[in-house]
Scaffold this motif. Structure first.
Motif, short mmCIF file in Angstrom:
data_model
loop_
_atom_site.label_atom_id
_atom_site.label_comp_id
_atom_site.label_asym_id
_atom_site.label_seq_id
_atom_site.Cartn_x
_atom_site.Cartn_y
_atom_site.Cartn_z
N PRO A 221 0.81 -1.23 0.00
CA PRO A 221 0.00 0.00 0.00
C PRO A 221 0.85 1.28 0.00
O PRO A 221 0.53 2.22 -0.71
CB PRO A 221 -0.81 -0.10 1.30
CG PRO A 221 -0.87 -1.54 1.60
CD PRO A 221 0.43 -2.11 1.11
N ILE B 203 -6.40 8.88 2.66
CA ILE B 203 -5.71 7.61 2.94
C ILE B 203 -4.33 7.90 3.54
O ILE B 203 -3.88 7.22 4.45
CB ILE B 203 -5.60 6.77 1.64
CG1 ILE B 203 -6.97 6.19 1.31
CG2 ILE B 203 -4.56 5.67 1.77
CD1 ILE B 203 -7.09 5.60 -0.06
N PHE C 195 -6.40 0.25 -4.21
CA PHE C 195 -5.57 0.50 -5.37
C PHE C 195 -4.70 1.75 -5.19
O PHE C 195 -3.55 1.79 -5.62
CB PHE C 195 -6.46 0.65 -6.61
CG PHE C 195 -5.73 1.16 -7.79
CD1 PHE C 195 -4.76 0.38 -8.39
CD2 PHE C 195 -5.95 2.43 -8.25
CE1 PHE C 195 -4.04 0.87 -9.45
CE2 PHE C 195 -5.24 2.93 -9.31
CZ PHE C 195 -4.27 2.14 -9.92
N ILE C 196 -5.26 2.78 -4.53
CA ILE C 196 -4.46 4.01 -4.40
C ILE C 196 -3.67 4.04 -3.08
O ILE C 196 -3.21 5.10 -2.68
CB ILE C 196 -5.31 5.29 -4.59
CG1 ILE C 196 -6.50 5.30 -3.65
CG2 ILE C 196 -5.75 5.44 -6.02
CD1 ILE C 196 -7.43 6.49 -3.88
N GLY C 197 -3.55 2.91 -2.45
CA GLY C 197 -2.59 2.82 -1.35
C GLY C 197 -3.16 2.73 0.05
O GLY C 197 -2.44 3.00 1.02
N ALA C 198 -4.44 2.35 0.16
CA ALA C 198 -5.01 2.22 1.52
C ALA C 198 -4.51 0.93 2.16
O ALA C 198 -4.51 -0.12 1.52
CB ALA C 198 -6.52 2.21 1.45
#
Lengths: 215, 332
Positions: free
Chosen positions: A75, A106, B239-242
């Motif tokens: 991630p 996030i 997908f975006i980095g969680a």
């Protein structure tokens, strides 16, 4: 920056998507990836994005061996890369602002910084006036630009785009390509997969052609 | 006038530097920003889906209020058998021909026993008058030629040294006196009630465990449905980095709110139920000539119920979201 050393990718179904790929992209370079359907363009981008692991070979991204990343590290690695898809993958129940803000939430940024950065990203893609709208209310070109804003809001050093102009008319497609060029001018390394030869040739950048593996 | 542009020029690079500087966060402030966002997001989800939220909360509240109400019932019945509040006594009925003097003498002898604290003499006349007063058969009893009731001694045993064996021995000793016709111990029915209470407590334990599992299933299923509705969002976030913990957070808080608010609702249900029971219970206890006040859940029990319900919500949500994350890979 991006280095493929004899990379092969075989899916569990037995399909060989990539075979013995050697490729180097320098820092700040912009390149186009082209080839027939099934040549492995998407697979190559997914390998760089950390969505797939290579079956064989070494993939180095900014001195990181992607194949050796632990599950917990993936991630954090993905946050370094911005990716744009043909079908956007925007969240229908959120506003344009919230879609673009997602990578920053996030990362754990404070809402003040999130607001500032989202506005900057939307400004770059000329959608600042649409921040409160639902993405479903936007045109295909605008949706794609929201996708680009979401990909760049975290200031990634690498931007990947998988057929970003597939659904767009030639004029809008050219606009999108120029947007990529602007980010490239700011120092980002950009790799765009596309089979629109006319558009690619018009951009006058490096073109990488993938051949379909015949086994 | 000439100084102003120079000053602006000197400050310009610093301002530019400040604008371009990316914010640096400590791990704690990063975590805190994420937790804050997860808390507000999970509360908003509950607020904007009122029907499903209330249905889930009602199911949890009913499941929690049942063991709480049973616990309360047993606790109230235990007050009847509580030795500290109601001292058990032994009623010693003497034979009909025993005179008042003989009865008093026997009473004095009994009071000298080490196991006995006090002995109260109840004459047959007093007993008859009390019976007339309480039974409502005063007129019928007037027609009797002689008093059918015997003299009685009410013996209070020493509870500090008393156990069931010693109590049985004392009753046997009292029965052995020639003046004594019958001995009746209040403790017998209390012992039986206490045994019933022990069974009831175990039943409550089993019911509580089963209903706790029900709460887990209700919360787990609600969170599972929520995950299904937000599959695409989870995929995009991953997908975006969680990280997994980032994805878990809003669901875990969702489970916590379901459990906690369900717990509060269950306390409301229990207290309303007690409110409806107060009047008939008071009427019943008056009919039995006693004073019995039904007691509600105290602060510590209410607190434990809220803690337990919150934890059940967290565990239910944790199981649902972890199993989802294990199963599912990003699909685009």
């Amino acid at each position: 920056m991006i280095e493929f050393k004899q990379i092969s990718k075989k899916y569990p179904t037995g399909q060989l998507a990539l075979y013995n790929v050697n490729l180097t992209l320098q820092k700040g370079e912009m390149a186009f990836l082209t080839g027939h359907s099934g040549a492995g363009k998407s697979t190559l981008l997914r390998l760089i994005a950390g969505l797939e692991q290579p079956s064989d070979g070494t993939l180095m991204i900014e001195k990181t061996d992607v194949g050796k990343l632990k599950t917990k590290q993936i991630p954090l690695y993905r946050r370094r890369i911005g990716m744009i898809f043909q079908d956007h993958h925007l969240l229908a129940d959120r506003s344009v602002f919230d879609n673009v803000a997602l990578p920053l939430r996030i990362t754990g940024l404070h809402h003040r910084d999130i607001r500032r950065r989202v506005h900057a990203a939307l400004d770059k893609v000329s959608l600042l006036n649409k921040e409160k709208q639902n993405p479903m209310m936007l045109s295909a070109g605008e949706k794609q630009r929201v996708g680009i804003a979401r990909a760049v809001v975290n200031k990634p050093k690498i931007i990947l785009a998988d057929e970003p102009t597939g659904n767009l008319d030639p004029e809008l497609a050219q606009d999108i390509m120029y947007t990529f060029k602007q980010f490239n001018d700011l120092g980002a390394t950009i790799l765009v997969a596309s089979h629109d030869h006319h558009l690619i040739e018009h951009m006058r950048k490096r073109i990488i052609v993938l051949q379909k593996v015949n086994v | 006038m000439a100084r102003r542009p120079r000053a602006r020029k000197r400050n310009a690079p610093r301002a530019k530097k400040r604008r371009n500087r990316s914010p640096h966060y400590s791990p704690f402030s990063t975590w805190w920003n994420q937790v804050n966002a997860a808390i507000s997001f999970s509360l908003r989800r509950l607020w904007y889906n009122p029907i499903s939220t209330w249905i889930t909360l009602a199911a949890i509240a009913i499941a929690l209020s049942l063991p709480a109400a049973l616990h309360l019932m047993v606790k109230n019945m235990q007050t009847l058998t509580d030795d500290n509040q109601q001292i058990p006594t032994i009623s010693v009925f003497l034979k009909q021909h025993i005179s008042t003097d003989q009865a008093k003498d026997r009473g004095e002898l009994i009071s000298e026993l080490s196991e006995v604290v006090t002995v109260l003499f109840v004459s047959k006349e007093n007993a008859l008058n009390k019976f007339k007063r309480l039974s409502g058969f005063a007129e019928t009893l007037e027609t009797l030629e002689e008093n059918p009731l015997p003299h009685a001694l009410v013996v209070t045993p020493n509870l500090r040294i008393m156990n069931d064996t010693k109590l049985t021995n004392l009753i046997r000793t009292l029965k052995s006196y020639p003046e004594v016709d019958a001995v009746q111990s209040d403790n017998e029915w209390m012992q039986r009630l206490r045994a019933i209470m022990d069974i009831a407590e175990r039943v409550i334990l089993v019911v509580s465990v089963l209903l706790a599992l029900t709460v887990l299933l209700v919360v787990g299923n609600t969170i599972r449905l929520d995950i299904e509705n937000r599959k695409e969002e989870i995929d995009v976030a991953r997908f975006i980095g969680a990280t997994r913990s980032y994805i878990r957070q809003p669901f875990i808080f969702g489970g916590l709110w379901y459990g906690f608010f369900g717990g509060i609702l269950s306390l409301v249900i229990v207290h309303f139920s007690i409110f409806f029971l107060i009047a008939p219970t008071n009427r019943l206890s008056t009919l039995y000539g006693t004073q019995f006040n039904i007691s509600g859940l105290d602060f510590s029990t209410s607190f434990y119920i809220l803690i337990a319900s919150g934890l059940l919500g967290i565990v239910g949500a944790w199981i649902a979201v972890t199993s989802h994350l294990r199963r599912r890979e990003i699909t685009f």
